[in-house]
Enzyme design. Structure first.
Site: not given
Ligand code: SF4
Ligand code: SF4
Lengths: 388, 135
Positions: A129-130
């Site tokens: 996600d990051c």
């Protein structure tokens, strides 16, 4: 007579420092004696230029947009270790190219980076996600990336073995091409110029010592891997074989390809010639005794590299003066010798370092902590869990 | 009348003297041994110059090859790249004729072309590929 590093640095600042290289100190001490030499000479420069397989560089590439957490990194098709954070990697000197094999490896990537050449960077990732990006392909140079520093786990071996080949076929080793039937002997040390042979008990070289590292000002960061200070010594303090080693660190961006060279030993692999210079302060008279060491006082042992075992048969000890003469005798047979370490380059580095000190561009350091004087040298045995 | 320089390699089991005798007697060639060495794996190497009729030289080469001698044209040179060479000295232990040596005072590599028998043993020993053969 004693002399502190602070006194030496004051003299460097005032342009009054007296520096000799480790070859010049030999005749100087011979002519003037130990006492006068200790009084008159402040620093002696030592050096070596040899293949040092245990070398590599940490690189930080910076973040792309969108960013990627690199898990597999290739630099000009050479894999780099990426199991550290998102865009950090370690490129090891002996890693081979996935497309060019023995012709190109980590050492060449490092040399090309230092020379300012563009390097193709490819990386992949599972994506998070990051760090959503899963793939990247781009070009970097040493100027487009963040930190780039050499961090070599084992360099500047205090002494090294010599190699020959008793079998009836040519063998290709990290000690070079060895011709059959004792066709040649190779060896690998700067001998009388070599850093740790001039300070055999590590009185002045320790963690934090500033050194010349491939053209830059680097540091001794730790004792090197396989550091074996307990190796038996001659009365002059030198070991007749593998003993102490240094782990070193330095800024790749300040290095020069003059003093770092990728190379290939046919049939063995890729490795890297690294130039290291270490200034040794003449702290007292005892130091002169160590520094005046000559090639004929330093011995190594000749091993048979055709025997594919950890313990190879020995053909006896020989000194570096004999080795450097180009011919030695084994069992009555005259055999040609060749060095792997470049004495010419070592001499050049010792002189460059000498000039830098004289010109006030290089100051000496006290070490922060000494190198271990004792360390167990382990071997790897094949054991079950119960036998441990 | 032509002149040719050749490198002959004799395997261990071939005796050189009757061969050289034959070259002179049967092929009517002028025969000059420029250099000869035995390499560590017991192969004899010879750099020779032949002078005589072109067709006869070709016959002589065929005769040599038939007896098991390998024949190479010596119209080439060993070249050392000064830019690449780092003066280590590995090649000096390989070169049996001592065409390659380290200068005893400067420790730089010296190449004495006149001593080179073009055996090519040094070609694959240089870690920085500074030794090339120029054809
Ligand atoms: S082996 Fe190569 S680098 Fe070393 S001295 Fe010979 S030519 Fe130069
Ligand atoms: S080819 Fe190389 S090893 Fe052979 S004689 Fe010439 S320089 Fe020496």
């Amino acid at each position: 007579m004693t002399r502190t590093i602070e006194e030496i640095n004051e003299k460097i600042k005032n342009g009054k420092v007296v520096v000799l290289n480790a070859e010049e100190i030999i005749d100087y001490a011979e002519k003037k004696g130990i006492k006068r030499t200790a009084k008159e000479v402040d620093v002696v420069t030592t050096a070596t230029f040899s293949p040092m397989c245990s070398s590599g560089a940490f690189l930080n590439f910076g973040h792309s947009d969108p960013p990627i957490k690199m898990t597999r990194v290739l630099l000009n098709d050479v894999p780099a270790y990426a199991g550290i954070a998102a865009v950090d990697a370690y490129i090891g000197a002996t890693e081979l190219s996935e497309t060019e094999g023995l012709n190109y490896g980590g050492a060449h990537v490092i040399e090309d980076l230092i020379s300012g050449k563009p390097i193709k960077l490819r990386a992949t990732s599972a994506g998070t996600d990051c760090y959503p990006r899963r793939e990247i392909e781009t070009y970097i140079t040493k100027d487009t990336i963040n930190q780039a520093y050499l961090f070599n786990p084992r360099n500047a071996y205090q002494n090294y073995t010599a190699a020959t080949n008793s079998s009836n076929r040519t063998i290709h080793t990290y000690m070079g091409k060895l011709l059959p039937n004792f066709g040649n002997v190779t060896y690998c040390s700067a001998g009388q110029l070599s850093p740790l042979l001039n300070d055999p008990y590590y009185r002045t070289i320790g963690i934090g010592t500033r050194i010349f590292l491939a053209g830059s000002q680097g540091y001794v960061s730790w004792h090197g891997t396989q550091h074996n200070p307990g190796k038996e010594r001659l009365p002059n303090g030198t070991p007749a074989g593998l003993a102490g080693t240094l782990a070193v660190i330095g800024n790749l961006k300040e290095m020069s390809p003059e003093y770092l060279r990728a190379c290939t030993f046919r049939g063995y692999g890729v490795t890297i010639f690294i130039g290291i210079g270490v200034p040794i302060p003449v702290i007292d008279e005892e130091m002169v005794e160590f520094l005046k060491i000559r090639d004929e006082d330093i011995y190594t042992e000749i091993f048979d590299y055709s025997v594919q075992r950890r313990n190879r048969p020995s053909y006896g000890k020989v000194n570096y003066r004999e080795l450097r003469s180009g011919k030695i005798k084994i069992k009555g047979k005259s055999i040609q010798t060749g060095s792997i370490s470049s004495y010419f380059k070592a001499l050049e580095i010792s002189n460059v370092l000498k000039q830098e000190i004289k010109k006030g561009k290089f100051y000496l350091t006290n070490y922060v902590a000494p190198l271990p004087a004792e360390e167990k040298y382990n071997t790897l045995d094949i054991l079950s869990r119960e036998e441990l | 009348m032509v002149r040719r320089k050749l490198v002959l390699s004799f395997p261990e089991n071939i005796v050189t003297s009757p061969i050289t005798y034959k070259l002179v007697k049967e092929f009517n060639l002028e025969f000059n041994i420029l250099r000869a060495e035995i390499t560590p794996d017991m192969e004899g190497k010879m750099l020779i110059e032949l002078r005589g009729d072109k067709a006869l030289i070709d016959d002589a080469i065929k005769y040599l090859t038939d007896t098991g001698v390998s024949v190479q044209e010596a119209a080439k040179d060993i070249i050392i790249s000064k830019n690449k060479c780092i003066d280590c000295g590995i090649c000096t232990s390989i070169c049996i004729t001592q065409a390659l040596t380290l200068d005893s005072s400067s420790f730089k590599l010296k190449f004495n072309k006149d001593k080179c028998i073009l055996c090519e043993l040094c070609l694959d020993c240089c870690p920085v590929s500074a030794i090339k053969v120029h054809i």
